[in-house]
Design an enzyme around this catalytic site. Structure first.
Site: not given
Ligand code: PGA
Length: 251
Positions: A9, A11, A94, A96, A166, A172, A213, A234-235
């Protein structure tokens, strides 16, 4: 057997040039992966990403989709627009989006129904906040989010759906749920699907990812758990080597 699925993802990251550069590195690194590999990219990167992964084992995804066919919805994107660009998967709900952009269980459900009707495969995100966890509400929240997201979804559409568990406090932050905890919480989601549809459907048709994470260091342990069918990353999906190591979690 539920085939493992690892999805990146991105983002709001990566320009077109950065998209080409990242995928140029990633394609050979994951070419022999056993897991299904997906990248969910910003709208402006979809075309470039589609070109860069053409003929490879990487599947293309977007980060949201609107429920309407078309019309006066400034800033939104339709299923047809995504399909025309070769998009196959789409992240819906999501945290966010729920936290900063007013997504609710109801809008998540509308997006899911449209995605399925159009032939997109939704990656539906659910997960509790820290406050909800500390207040002992994990089960209540997940049962509600899962049930609402799946309202109106037919049993025979379940194999098109991926759910991403999640925990919001793990996204994150560098904090991961322990593998055991993620496994047990995902079991709550699977059990909810079993009750809504049938135990066999939940067991055989729906893949449930962990997200929050997840990285090259913890992927193997998480993926070894029986309930965890993949990851939403993500990251660590923004670096080709890191993402490839998550994709090939067994080394
Ligand atoms: P993270 O993000 O891997 O950076 O925690 C996961 C996600 O939000 O999907």
């Amino acid at each position: 057997m539920r085939r493992p699925i690892i999805a990146g993802n991105w983002k709001m990251n990566n320009t077109k040039a950065q998209t080409y550069a990242l995928l140029n590195d990633l394609v050979p690194l994951v070419a022999d992966a056993e897991a299904e590999v997906v990248i969910c990219v910003p709208y402006t990167s979809i075309w470039a990403a589609g070109e860069a992964i053409k003929g490879t084992n990487i599947h293309l995804g977007a980060e949201n989709v609107h429920w309407a066919e078309k019309g006066a919805f400034t800033g939104e994107i339709s299923a047809d627009m995504l399909l025309e660009q070769g998009v196959e998967y789409v992240i819906i709900g999501h945290s966010e989006r729920r936290q900063y952009f007013g997504e609710t269980d109801e809008t998540v459900n509308k997006r899911v129904l449209t995605a399925l009707a159009k032939g997109l495969k939704p990656i539906i995100c659910v997960g509790e906040t820290l406050e909800e966890r500390e207040g002992g509400k994990v089960e209540e929240v997940l049962v509600r989010q899962t049930t609402e997201a799946l309202k109106g979804v037919d049993k025979d559409q379940l194999d098109k759906i991926v759910i991403a568990y999640e925990p919001v406090w793990a996204i994150g932050t560098g904090k991961t749920a322990t593998a055991q905890d993620a496994n047990d919480t995902i079991a709550i989601i699977r059990n909810t699907i079993a009750k809504l549809y049938c135990p066999k459907c939940a067991e055989e048709k729906v893949r449930i990812q962990y997200g929050g994470s997840m990285n090259p260091k913890n992927a193997k342990e998480l993926m070894a758990m029986p309930q965890i069918d993949g990851g939403l990353i993500g990251g660590a999906s923004l670096k080709a080597v890191d993402f490839s190591q998550v994709v090939k979690y067994n080394g």
